[in-house]
Design an enzyme around this catalytic site. Sequence first.
Site, PDB file in Angstrom:
ATOM      1  N   CYS A   1       0.766  -1.332  -0.191  1.00 61.49           N
ATOM      2  CA  CYS A   1       0.072  -0.150   0.525  1.00 61.49           C
ATOM      3  C   CYS A   1       0.829   1.423   0.086  1.00 61.49           C
ATOM      4  O   CYS A   1       2.071   2.030  -1.104  1.00 61.49           O
ATOM      5  CB  CYS A   1      -1.449  -0.728   1.179  1.00 61.49           C
ATOM      6  SG  CYS A   1      -2.176   1.126   0.976  1.00 61.49           S
TER       7      CYS A   1
ATOM      8  N   HIS B   1      -2.897  -5.407   1.339  1.00 61.21           N
ATOM      9  CA  HIS B   1      -2.482  -6.024   2.621  1.00 61.21           C
ATOM     10  C   HIS B   1      -2.766  -6.981   2.707  1.00 61.21           C
ATOM     11  O   HIS B   1      -3.577  -7.527   3.520  1.00 61.21           O
ATOM     12  CB  HIS B   1      -3.089  -4.884   3.903  1.00 61.21           C
ATOM     13  CG  HIS B   1      -2.659  -3.685   3.918  1.00 61.21           C
ATOM     14  ND1 HIS B   1      -1.724  -2.769   4.375  1.00 61.21           N
ATOM     15  CD2 HIS B   1      -3.424  -2.522   3.015  1.00 61.21           C
ATOM     16  CE1 HIS B   1      -2.707  -1.838   4.343  1.00 61.21           C
ATOM     17  NE2 HIS B   1      -2.958  -1.554   3.185  1.00 61.21           N
TER      18      HIS B   1
ATOM     19  N   GLU C   1      -0.873  -9.049   4.892  1.00 59.59           N
ATOM     20  CA  GLU C   1      -0.463  -8.808   6.594  1.00 59.59           C
ATOM     21  C   GLU C   1      -2.268  -9.130   7.181  1.00 59.59           C
ATOM     22  O   GLU C   1      -2.144  -9.846   8.214  1.00 59.59           O
ATOM     23  CB  GLU C   1       0.223  -7.996   6.820  1.00 59.59           C
ATOM     24  CG  GLU C   1       0.099  -6.645   6.933  1.00 59.59           C
ATOM     25  CD  GLU C   1      -0.285  -5.955   5.704  1.00 59.59           C
ATOM     26  OE1 GLU C   1      -0.629  -4.665   6.128  1.00 59.59           O
ATOM     27  OE2 GLU C   1      -0.019  -6.483   4.973  1.00 59.59           O
TER      28      GLU C   1
END
Length: 201
Positions: free
Chosen positions: A83, A182, A184
Amino acid sequence: MSSVPPTIGVLALQGDVREHIHALEQAGARARRIRRPDELDSIDGLILPGGESTTMGRLAAVFGLLTPLRERIAAGLPAYGTCAGMIMLADRLADGAPGQQTIGGIDMTVRRNAFGRQVASFEGTVEMTGVDGGPVEAVFIRAPWVESTGPGVQVLGRISRGDTAGRIVAVRQGRLLATSFHPELTGDTRVHRLFVDMVKG
């Protein structure tokens, strides 16, 4: 590839630092927070997490990290930007804020907040070259996209449906990796495993 787990830093100025550290550890790396220039000497790779790209650039400058980051990445330090981290790795911004600084390294032009503001954030799947096991779960939060790439950049993933179909959301150039989304936040560590393999490479 070496059997010794690589040590990968996560730039700890903003963003999902804890989540990246967890994903890296799940992907077989040692992980540590990076806040000072001297800490760059102890890592084999670096993640630039999300956040707000203009603020991240300012904080990197305030902490004396901007020039050392540019130098280490130019010298071959593997890096992965998610991002805002993608924006930080871009050589060019289509809509940069006045005076906005990036680290650079990937021959691409990125548009910030391309998918819209916070209210336009969404989840979806992305077919990603180099990642086995089917589409990657992707969380887009005020996400950028890649407007254009140079000849040395490999496009790894695009939006597959909707009115933004075809937009580039994952790229690689040498030992640099960037995604608009993202990984994660999803519990799917395959993109982090790809980066760990790049670092070991």
